[in-house]
Design an enzyme around this catalytic site. Structure first.
Site, PDB file in Angstrom:
ATOM      1  N   GLU A  91      27.225  32.120  63.837  1.00  0.00           N
ATOM      2  CA  GLU A  91      26.015  31.642  64.508  1.00  0.00           C
ATOM      3  C   GLU A  91      25.078  32.819  64.756  1.00  0.00           C
ATOM      4  OE1 GLU A  91      24.678  28.714  65.067  1.00  0.00           O
ATOM      5  OE2 GLU A  91      26.362  27.828  63.998  1.00  0.00           O
ATOM      6  N   CYS A 106      24.178  33.662  55.022  1.00  0.00           N
ATOM      7  CA  CYS A 106      23.931  32.545  55.940  1.00  0.00           C
ATOM      8  C   CYS A 106      23.331  33.040  57.259  1.00  0.00           C
ATOM      9  CB  CYS A 106      25.207  31.732  56.158  1.00  0.00           C
ATOM     10  SG  CYS A 106      24.886  30.121  56.912  1.00  0.00           S
ATOM     11  N   HIS A 136      27.623  31.056  50.945  1.00  0.00           N
ATOM     12  CA  HIS A 136      28.770  31.864  51.375  1.00  0.00           C
ATOM     13  C   HIS A 136      29.607  32.327  50.182  1.00  0.00           C
ATOM     14  CE1 HIS A 136      28.406  31.131  55.704  1.00  0.00           C
ATOM     15  NE2 HIS A 136      28.038  29.903  55.388  1.00  0.00           N
ATOM     16  N   GLU A 187      31.719  34.517  50.179  1.00  0.00           N
ATOM     17  CA  GLU A 187      33.061  34.869  50.674  1.00  0.00           C
ATOM     18  C   GLU A 187      33.982  33.659  50.764  1.00  0.00           C
ATOM     19  OE1 GLU A 187      30.445  34.406  52.461  1.00  0.00           O
ATOM     20  OE2 GLU A 187      30.926  33.614  54.440  1.00  0.00           O
TER      21      GLU A 187
END
Lengths: 291, 186
Positions: free
Chosen positions: B48, B79, B168, B170
């Site tokens: 976040e 992100c 993402h 990852e």
């Protein structure tokens, strides 16, 4: 490469790791939580301490109230439905909640069956006291697990017990021989494929948070040091003297959970913690709901 | 060579696992003294952005990291990390603001809007893309160049040594994006 909805849902929980999810009952509280650094909020009408005090049947919150909170913040919003109440879950999905907590904090709607969570597009988090419960909920489609703890008490003893029990069982399963997994799966009443994942990876196949009775930065750091990947704080924040300050302190304690010096500073001058009830003083054990 | 991974909140461990596969040394950044280690590159992970933005300031990491990025430290933001790098943010607060892009936060809506797919990346082959409550890039300034697009929207960009992805990498097996960071960090 097309990922399944379930994969994407597990991955949202990965984004919450290292964070604090806070119970809120109004848009104002939700904003306080977001500003204090919550990584998500749990929208509910009454926090567990008040549910416990009020008694009676506790149900899913008013969708209008949940929507008010969704509009107040930009972080993910979760909400609770009763164990087994798949229509409450359908309603929460219809208002595009980010995560559903099929929660023992509310009165169970079904004393045998949990919701078949594989039938939903939105993710579910479920409580568990041990490895067997966790893997059963995951088999039903839960994309995230939290300890049950004992909500609304401000007493962390059960969250500690559940986290230790789960991690001790995970270590035991890791050390089994391959051919012993079938018997272990039978005893734990879980699918052997999920147990094999635990055996090979030494962890649950989904993210595992601590919940229930966390009231102080030290409680939160304790749960992190015991292996939680993040923390839910329910009554502990908005039942305390200075919610904004306490919330921010808990967020920092979760990020630097081994920094005792910092946690000492964070713990100073927080005002009154929630009064709390000791485990052996309560009549209703919510953690016993839904096994 | 070592890559620092901002580990205040979110999916930082997943980036560490990607760097392990590439044989790159890495360490977590949780407090000021972690910045004393020599660092050849930086990863700002998913999570976040509101939480990271706040903790960066409270932990006195904001100014030194911003200075390092401005001085050319290679950085990859995924992100929430993209949000931290963007100069302008719709629906959120800018943080470092070092990259000349306009990001739209939670651009695809709530979790029901999360999706996966694939698209060509940086003029090369297609790579898998995972979007979790993702942003996209509404516009890039003259200094930044788009690296990938999905449905006509920019989902990755680069400006000098700064790479930002709305997706993402990852959470996939594909090492293309991390290799690009390491190439800048050598």
């Amino acid at each position: 490469m097309e990922k399944s909805r379930y994969e994407l849902n597990k991955e949202l929980a990965q984004m919450l790791k290292g964070g604090v999810i806070m119970d809120v009952t109004t848009p104002e509280q939700a904003k306080i939580a977001e500003d204090a650094g919550a990584c998500a909020v749990m929208a509910l009408e009454r926090i567990p301490a008040d549910i416990r005090a009020a008694g009676g049947v506790s149900r899913m919150s008013d969708p209008a109230m949940i929507k008010g909170i969704q509009e107040a913040v930009t972080i993910p919003v979760m909400a609770k439905c009763r164990i087994g109440h798949f229509v409450e879950a359908q309603i929460l999905e219809a208002i595009e909640i980010d995560y559903i907590d099929e929660s023992e904090v509310l009165s169970p709607a079904d004393d045998v069956y949990h919701i078949d969570k594989t039938q939903f597009k939105v993710p579910f988090v479920c409580g568990a006291r041990d490895l067997g419960e966790a893997l059963r909920r995951i088999a039903e489609g839960a994309a995230m697990i939290r300890t049950k703890g004992e909500p609304g008490t401000g007493d962390v003893v059960q969250a500690v017990r559940h986290m230790r029990a789960m991690n001790a069982e995970i270590r035991r399963v890791q050390n089994l021989r391959e051919d012993e997994l079938y018997e272990a799966a039978k005893n734990l009443q879980v699918p052997v494929e999920l147990l094999r994942y635990v055996h090979e990876n030494g962890k649950l196949p989904v993210v595992n948070f601590a919940a229930g009775g966390v009231a102080t930065p030290a409680d939160a750091a304790l749960m992190m040091q015991l292996g939680a990947e993040g923390v839910f704080v329910g009554s502990g924040i908005f039942k305390s003297g200075n919610p904004a300050k306490r919330a921010a302190a808990i967020v920092q304690a979760v990020t630097n959970y081994t920094g005792a010096k910092r946690i000492a500073e964070l713990s100073a001058g927080l005002g009154e913690a929630m009064v709390g009830i000791n485990e052996d003083e309560i009549a209703l054990l919510m953690a016993e709901r839904g096994k | 060579m070592a890559i620092g991974i901002l580990a205040l909140q979110g999916a930082f461990a997943e980036h560490g696992a990607m760097l392990d596969r590439l044989g790159a040394e890495h360490f977590e950044i949780r407090q000021r003294r972690d910045l004393e280690r020599p660092m050849n590159g930086l990863i700002l992970p998913g999570g976040e952005s509101t939480v990271m933005n706040k903790l960066l300031r409270e932990l006195d990491l904001y100014q030194p990291l911003k200075a390092m990025i401005q001085e050319g430290l290679p950085v990859l933001g995924t992100c929430a990390g993209l949000i931290l790098l963007a100069r302008n943010v719709e629906g959120g607060q800018p943080c470092f603001g070092t990259m000349d892009i306009r990001a739209v936060r939670n651009a695809y809506g709530r979790q029901l809007g999360s999706f996966s797919g694939e698209a060509p990346f940086a003029g090369g082959g297609s790579i898998p893309l995972v979007f979790i409550r993702a942003p996209y890039i509404a516009a890039v300034g003259p200094e930044a160049e788009p690296l990938a697009q999905v449905d006509g929207r920019i989902v990755a960009a680069q400006q000098g040594n700064q790479i930002a992805t709305a997706f993402h990498p990852e959470l996939t097996d594909d090492l293309t994006v991390h290799r690009r960071l390491l190439a800048l960090s050598c």
